[in-house]
Scaffold this active site. Structure first.
Site, mmCIF file in Angstrom:
data_model
loop_
_atom_site.group_PDB
_atom_site.id
_atom_site.type_symbol
_atom_site.label_atom_id
_atom_site.label_comp_id
_atom_site.label_asym_id
_atom_site.label_seq_id
_atom_site.Cartn_x
_atom_site.Cartn_y
_atom_site.Cartn_z
ATOM 1 N N SER A 47 1.882 7.281 8.111
ATOM 2 C CA SER A 47 0.789 6.319 7.921
ATOM 3 C C SER A 47 -0.071 6.654 6.717
ATOM 4 O O SER A 47 -0.815 5.805 6.217
ATOM 5 C CB SER A 47 -0.084 6.302 9.173
ATOM 6 O OG SER A 47 -0.520 7.617 9.451
ATOM 7 N N LYS A 48 0.002 7.898 6.242
ATOM 8 C CA LYS A 48 -0.870 8.323 5.144
ATOM 9 C C LYS A 48 -0.511 7.688 3.803
ATOM 10 O O LYS A 48 -1.317 7.711 2.880
ATOM 11 C CB LYS A 48 -0.878 9.844 5.042
ATOM 12 C CG LYS A 48 -1.520 10.514 6.231
ATOM 13 C CD LYS A 48 -2.996 10.160 6.364
ATOM 14 C CE LYS A 48 -3.621 10.836 7.562
ATOM 15 N NZ LYS A 48 -5.055 10.554 7.705
ATOM 16 N N ASP A 49 0.685 7.114 3.700
ATOM 17 C CA ASP A 49 1.022 6.372 2.475
ATOM 18 C C ASP A 49 -0.011 5.270 2.225
ATOM 19 O O ASP A 49 -0.396 4.995 1.091
ATOM 20 C CB ASP A 49 2.391 5.687 2.621
ATOM 21 C CG ASP A 49 3.551 6.659 2.438
ATOM 22 O OD1 ASP A 49 3.306 7.855 2.243
ATOM 23 O OD2 ASP A 49 4.705 6.186 2.506
#
Ligand code: PMP
Length: 346
Positions: A47-49
Site C-alpha cells: 500500500s505504500k506505493d
C-alpha cells in the site's frame, strides 16, 4: 498516464487500483461477506506505493523537490521500497533510516533498489538520538537539497488514501461496505480510507488493528499516552511507541489488539485457504476479523473489507520460515510444525 493494450509508460502507472478479492474459505463459518483489498498488487507490492507517489508528486507540484534532490525517510521497509522505486523513475537520491526489526530480506531489497540505508536500533525510545526518527532528522539537516517525507507526521499520508484507497473500496463494494478492518502503523491507510468512506456513509464502521506492546489502542480510548503499554513485539509495520499525527483518531470507531503468534499463524492460514500469499500484518488484520466475529460484531448483512497491506515474499525468513516460527515458540502450544508436508527423498 498512457495506457493502451496494457502497455504503460513506466512502473508508476500501475500504482493503485488494486483488486478486491472475496474471501471464501477462511471466513466460511462467519456471518456476512468478507473481501480483501489486496495491496500486494501494487508494483512495489504494498500500500505504500500510493503514499510514496502521492507525497513525492505533491512536493514536485509545490516546487519543493527538484531534479537531483535527495528523499529521506524512516521506514519499516515497505515505504522505503516504494520511495526507492519512485526515486529511480523520477531521478532522485534516496536515503532510508530503517529499524533493526526489519527483516534482512527487506533491507537487501532496499539496497537493490539503490537506496542508501541506515539500520537503527528498534528498542530505543523515539527521542533517542539512535532512533530511526532522530537519525532521519539529522540526515535531513546535514544533506543539502533533501526532503524528509516524515510519514508519521505528514497529512499527505492520509490524503493519499483519501484520494485513492477510499474511493476504490467505495466503488468496488458499490457503496455496500459495512465494515473496514485495517492495521494502523502511521495510521495513514485507515484514516484516509475511513474519512472518505464515512463521508459517503457515516454508518460504515471502521476498526483499527493494533499490536500488544503499542500505545495506539489505549490512546484512542483514553487520549492518554501510556508509556507502560510499550514493550517489544515482532509484527513489523503495525502499532507504535508514539502517537502519529497521520492517525485521525476521530474517524476510527475502535481498535482490536492481536498477538504476534496468532497473527503469524493466521497469515499462514490465509495462504493455505485462499491461495493469497500475504504479509504479517495481513495475518494480523485477518486475526482481528476472527476476534471480531467471535465477539458478535458481524451479522448476515455485513459486507466487510479487510485490508491486506503487503506481500508474503517479504517475510520468508520470518513467519514463512518454520525455523523462525520454532525459535519464537510459535509451534509449542496448540500448533505443530508444518515441516511434515516436506518429504526428503534420499
Ligand atoms: N502493514 C505493513 C506491512 C506496513 O509496513 C504498514 C506501514 N507501517 C502498515 C501495515 C500500516 O499502514 P499505515 O502506516 O498506513 O498505518
Amino acid at each position: 498516464m498512457a495506457q493502451k493494450n496494457q502497455v504503460f509508460d513506466n512502473v508508476l502507472d500501475l500504482v493503485g487500483n488494486t483488486p478486491l478479492i472475496k474471501l471464501n474459505t477462511i471466513t466460511a463459518p462467519f456471518k456476512g461477506e468478507f473481501y480483501a483489498k489486496v495491496e500486494a498488487f501494487n508494483p512495489g507490492h504494498s500500500s505504500k506505493d500510493r503514499v510514496a507517489l502521492y507525497i513525492i508528486e505533491q512536493a514536485e507540484r509545490q516546487g519543493i523537490l527538484k531534479p537531483g534532490d535527495t528523499i529521506i525517510e524512516t521506514t519499516s521497509g515497505n515505504t522505503g521500497f516504494s520511495i526507492a522505486m519512485v526515486s529511480i523513475i523520477k531521478g532522485y537520491d534516496c536515503i532510508l533510516a530503517v529499524s533493526s526489526k526489519s527483516s534482512p530480506d527487506k533491507i537487501d531489497m532496499l539496497k537493490t533498489m539503490g537506496a542508501k540505508i541506515y539500520v537503527c536500533p528498534a528498542n530505543v525510545s523515539a527521542d533517542d538520538p539512535r532512533s530511526y526518527y532522530e537519525v532521519a532528522k539529522r540526515l535531513h539537516e546535514e544533506t543539502k537539497g533533501s526532503v524528509y517525507i516524515n510519514q508519521y507526521f505528514n497529512q499527505l499520508n492520509i490524503d493519499a488514501h483519501y484520494n485513492s484507497t477510499g474511493p476504490e473500496i467505495w466503488e468496488q463494494t458499490e457503496g455496500e461496505i459495512t465494515h473496514l478492518i485495517a492495521c494502523s502503523g502511521t495510521g495513514g491507510t485507515i484514516s484516509g480510507t475511513a474519512k472518505y468512506l464515512k463521508e459517503q456513509n457515516p454508518n460504515v464502521k471502521v476498526i483499527g488493528v493494533d499490536a500488544f506492546g503499542s500505545v495506539i489502542k489505549k490512546y484512542h480510548e483514553t487520549r492518554e499516552f501510556d508509556e507502560k503499554e510499550i514493550y517489544p513485539y515482532r509484527i513489523e509495520g503495525l502499532g507504535k511507541n508514539l502517537i502519529p499525527t497521520a492517525t485521525d483518531f476521530d474517524v476510527i470507531d475502535s481498535f482490536v489488539k492481536v498477538t504476534d503468534e496468532e497473527s503469524a499463524h493466521t497469515a499462514r492460514e490465509i495462504a493455505k485457504t485462499e491461495g493469497l500469499f500475504v504479509g504479517y500484518t495481513s495475518g494480523a488484520a485477518m486475526q482481528a476479523v476472527k476476534q471480531l466475529e467471535e465477539a458478535g460484531e458481524f451479522d448476515k448483512n455485513s459486507k466487510v473489507v479487510v485490508l491486506f497491506p503487503d506481500h508474503g515474499s517479504r517475510y520468508m525468513s520470518k513467519i514463512y520460515s518454520d525455523k523462525w516460527m520454532t525459535d519464537q515458540g510459535f509451534f509449542d502450544s496448540k500448533n505443530k510444525v508444518a515441516a511434515e508436508s516436506i518429504q526428503y527423498i534420499k
